[in-house]
Design a protein around this motif. Structure first.
Motif, PDB file in Angstrom:
ATOM      1  N   ALA A  40     -75.119 131.556 -79.772  1.00 25.19           N
ATOM      2  CA  ALA A  40     -76.287 130.724 -79.475  1.00 25.19           C
ATOM      3  C   ALA A  40     -75.937 129.240 -79.529  1.00 25.19           C
ATOM      4  CB  ALA A  40     -77.420 131.036 -80.449  1.00 25.19           C
ATOM      5  N   ASP A  41     -75.091 128.885 -80.498  1.00 29.03           N
ATOM      6  CA  ASP A  41     -74.676 127.483 -80.669  1.00 29.03           C
ATOM      7  C   ASP A  41     -73.560 127.066 -79.711  1.00 29.03           C
ATOM      8  OD1 ASP A  41     -76.478 127.370 -82.771  1.00 29.03           O
ATOM      9  OD2 ASP A  41     -74.938 127.629 -84.325  1.00 29.03           O
ATOM     10  N   LYS A  42     -73.044 128.030 -78.928  1.00 29.23           N
ATOM     11  CA  LYS A  42     -71.894 127.795 -78.033  1.00 29.23           C
ATOM     12  C   LYS A  42     -70.701 127.260 -78.827  1.00 29.23           C
ATOM     13  CE  LYS A  42     -75.058 126.610 -74.310  1.00 29.23           C
ATOM     14  NZ  LYS A  42     -75.467 125.558 -73.371  1.00 29.23           N
ATOM     15  N   ASP A  43     -70.506 127.804 -80.020  1.00 35.12           N
ATOM     16  CA  ASP A  43     -69.466 127.332 -80.935  1.00 35.12           C
ATOM     17  C   ASP A  43     -68.137 128.041 -80.649  1.00 35.12           C
ATOM     18  OD1 ASP A  43     -67.879 126.471 -83.041  1.00 35.12           O
ATOM     19  OD2 ASP A  43     -69.530 126.547 -84.489  1.00 35.12           O
ATOM     20  N   ILE A  44     -67.455 127.544 -79.650  1.00 36.92           N
ATOM     21  CA  ILE A  44     -66.184 128.128 -79.205  1.00 36.92           C
ATOM     22  C   ILE A  44     -65.129 128.076 -80.312  1.00 36.92           C
ATOM     23  CG2 ILE A  44     -64.328 127.927 -77.484  1.00 36.92           C
ATOM     24  CD1 ILE A  44     -67.111 128.923 -76.466  1.00 36.92           C
ATOM     25  N   ALA A  45     -65.172 127.043 -81.145  1.00 41.61           N
ATOM     26  CA  ALA A  45     -64.187 126.897 -82.224  1.00 41.61           C
ATOM     27  C   ALA A  45     -64.262 128.065 -83.205  1.00 41.61           C
ATOM     28  CB  ALA A  45     -64.387 125.575 -82.957  1.00 41.61           C
ATOM     29  N   LYS A  46     -65.441 128.614 -83.432  1.00 40.23           N
ATOM     30  CA  LYS A  46     -65.582 129.762 -84.342  1.00 40.23           C
ATOM     31  C   LYS A  46     -65.390 131.084 -83.611  1.00 40.23           C
ATOM     32  CE  LYS A  46     -68.325 127.403 -87.778  1.00 40.23           C
ATOM     33  NZ  LYS A  46     -69.657 127.185 -88.340  1.00 40.23           N
ATOM     34  N   LEU A  47     -65.772 131.141 -82.343  1.00 35.18           N
ATOM     35  CA  LEU A  47     -65.652 132.385 -81.586  1.00 35.18           C
ATOM     36  C   LEU A  47     -64.208 132.691 -81.185  1.00 35.18           C
ATOM     37  CD1 LEU A  47     -68.793 132.014 -79.313  1.00 35.18           C
ATOM     38  CD2 LEU A  47     -68.472 133.684 -81.160  1.00 35.18           C
ATOM     39  N   THR A  48     -63.437 131.678 -80.869  1.00 33.85           N
ATOM     40  CA  THR A  48     -62.064 131.889 -80.387  1.00 33.85           C
ATOM     41  C   THR A  48     -61.222 132.706 -81.365  1.00 33.85           C
ATOM     42  OG1 THR A  48     -62.149 129.916 -79.008  1.00 33.85           O
ATOM     43  CG2 THR A  48     -59.961 130.737 -79.595  1.00 33.85           C
ATOM     44  N   PRO A  49     -61.203 132.371 -82.667  1.00 32.38           N
ATOM     45  CA  PRO A  49     -60.394 133.203 -83.571  1.00 32.38           C
ATOM     46  C   PRO A  49     -61.000 134.586 -83.835  1.00 32.38           C
ATOM     47  CG  PRO A  49     -61.447 131.421 -84.790  1.00 32.38           C
ATOM     48  CD  PRO A  49     -61.746 131.194 -83.348  1.00 32.38           C
ATOM     49  N   LEU A  50     -62.291 134.760 -83.575  1.00 31.53           N
ATOM     50  CA  LEU A  50     -62.933 136.064 -83.776  1.00 31.53           C
ATOM     51  C   LEU A  50     -62.579 137.032 -82.651  1.00 31.53           C
ATOM     52  CD1 LEU A  50     -64.943 137.976 -85.203  1.00 31.53           C
ATOM     53  CD2 LEU A  50     -66.739 136.901 -83.801  1.00 31.53           C
ATOM     54  N   PHE A  51     -62.590 136.551 -81.407  1.00 28.71           N
ATOM     55  CA  PHE A  51     -62.341 137.403 -80.251  1.00 28.71           C
ATOM     56  C   PHE A  51     -60.840 137.662 -80.108  1.00 28.71           C
ATOM     57  CE2 PHE A  51     -66.253 135.525 -77.822  1.00 28.71           C
ATOM     58  CZ  PHE A  51     -67.103 136.136 -78.709  1.00 28.71           C
ATOM     59  N   HIS A  52     -60.456 138.924 -80.143  1.00 29.60           N
ATOM     60  CA  HIS A  52     -59.062 139.290 -79.909  1.00 29.60           C
ATOM     61  C   HIS A  52     -58.678 138.855 -78.494  1.00 29.60           C
ATOM     62  CE1 HIS A  52     -55.488 141.748 -79.319  1.00 29.60           C
ATOM     63  NE2 HIS A  52     -55.438 141.882 -80.641  1.00 29.60           N
ATOM     64  N   PRO A  53     -57.464 138.344 -78.296  1.00 29.50           N
ATOM     65  CA  PRO A  53     -57.068 137.895 -76.952  1.00 29.50           C
ATOM     66  C   PRO A  53     -57.189 138.983 -75.875  1.00 29.50           C
ATOM     67  CG  PRO A  53     -55.436 137.212 -78.572  1.00 29.50           C
ATOM     68  CD  PRO A  53     -56.414 138.101 -79.288  1.00 29.50           C
ATOM     69  N   GLN A  54     -57.090 140.257 -76.264  1.00 37.53           N
ATOM     70  CA  GLN A  54     -57.169 141.346 -75.291  1.00 37.53           C
ATOM     71  C   GLN A  54     -58.536 142.023 -75.265  1.00 37.53           C
ATOM     72  OE1 GLN A  54     -53.522 143.209 -76.945  1.00 37.53           O
ATOM     73  NE2 GLN A  54     -52.896 143.345 -74.794  1.00 37.53           N
ATOM     74  N   ALA A  55     -59.539 141.423 -75.895  1.00 39.15           N
ATOM     75  CA  ALA A  55     -60.882 142.011 -75.940  1.00 39.15           C
ATOM     76  C   ALA A  55     -61.491 142.089 -74.543  1.00 39.15           C
ATOM     77  CB  ALA A  55     -61.780 141.195 -76.864  1.00 39.15           C
ATOM     78  N   LYS A  56     -62.439 143.012 -74.405  1.00 42.05           N
ATOM     79  CA  LYS A  56     -63.208 143.157 -73.165  1.00 42.05           C
ATOM     80  C   LYS A  56     -64.691 143.012 -73.500  1.00 42.05           C
ATOM     81  CE  LYS A  56     -59.862 144.165 -70.284  1.00 42.05           C
ATOM     82  NZ  LYS A  56     -58.839 143.200 -70.605  1.00 42.05           N
ATOM     83  N   PHE A  57     -65.410 142.418 -72.553  1.00 45.45           N
ATOM     84  CA  PHE A  57     -66.833 142.153 -72.705  1.00 45.45           C
ATOM     85  C   PHE A  57     -67.558 142.771 -71.516  1.00 45.45           C
ATOM     86  CE2 PHE A  57     -64.382 139.128 -74.990  1.00 45.45           C
ATOM     87  CZ  PHE A  57     -65.077 138.917 -76.166  1.00 45.45           C
ATOM     88  N   VAL A  58     -68.447 143.733 -71.793  1.00 44.24           N
ATOM     89  CA  VAL A  58     -69.141 144.461 -70.746  1.00 44.24           C
ATOM     90  C   VAL A  58     -70.592 143.991 -70.706  1.00 44.24           C
ATOM     91  CG1 VAL A  58     -69.801 146.727 -69.851  1.00 44.24           C
ATOM     92  CG2 VAL A  58     -67.638 146.453 -71.100  1.00 44.24           C
ATOM     93  N   HIS A  59     -70.979 143.447 -69.548  1.00 46.23           N
ATOM     94  CA  HIS A  59     -72.325 142.936 -69.328  1.00 46.23           C
ATOM     95  C   HIS A  59     -72.972 143.705 -68.179  1.00 46.23           C
ATOM     96  CE1 HIS A  59     -72.004 139.223 -71.835  1.00 46.23           C
ATOM     97  NE2 HIS A  59     -70.715 139.431 -71.638  1.00 46.23           N
ATOM     98  N   MET A  60     -74.211 143.389 -67.900  1.00 48.90           N
ATOM     99  CA  MET A  60     -74.914 144.045 -66.800  1.00 48.90           C
ATOM    100  C   MET A  60     -74.265 143.709 -65.458  1.00 48.90           C
ATOM    101  SD  MET A  60     -78.788 143.532 -68.232  1.00 48.90           S
ATOM    102  CE  MET A  60     -79.595 144.036 -66.750  1.00 48.90           C
TER     103      MET A  60
END
Length: 149
Positions: A40-60
């Protein structure tokens, strides 16, 4: 003697509470909640280390990589304004955690606010002492949908 027993009981309760607070389920639930706020905050600095580099994101509208998801969040092409979490189920299998959140998501997509009911599946893997998200999948559901536990 009564005072010593009372103190001993208090210490046992505190130790039990502390242990319960640090369980893997509580840790991953807290992380999942924080993730929604970071999105919600668009906080890329906190999200980047959370998301594995090989993660996949499935949306509509498609499936994409970590780099694309971070770009989408940063640019606001999808702005995850608020995830109202209705229910959560968590299972830990070894060093893998699976989180199912039933949410009402308020998002701004291509300039328009939309409200959608989802069950979101999140998969995390613990690497050392750090949880990394491997997958995030949005499944559109009715508002009466329940997560079986």
């Amino acid at each position: 003697m009564k005072k010593q027993l009372f103190l001993f009981a208090l210490i046992l309760l505190n130790v039990g509470f502390t242990f319960a607070q640090s369980s893997p389920e509580r840790e991953i639930k807290k992380l999942s909640l924080e993730k929604w706020q970071w999105m919600a905050d668009k906080d890329i600095a906190k999200l980047t280390p959370l998301f594995h580099p090989q993660a996949k994101f499935v949306h509509m509208s498609g499936t994409w990589t970590t780099a694309r998801e971070l770009e989408i969040i940063e640019t606001g092409s999808i702005w995850y304004k608020k995830a109202d979490i209705k229910d959560t189920a968590i299972e830990i299998v070894g060093n893998t955690a699976i989180v199912w959140n039933r949410i009402t998501l308020t998002a701004n997509v291509r300039g328009s606010d939309v409200v959608t009911e989802f069950t979101v599946t999140e998969v995390y893997q613990k690497e050392g002492s750090v949880w990394k998200m491997l997958a995030l999948t949005f499944s559109s559901v009715r508002d009466t949908h329940e997560i079986e536990k």
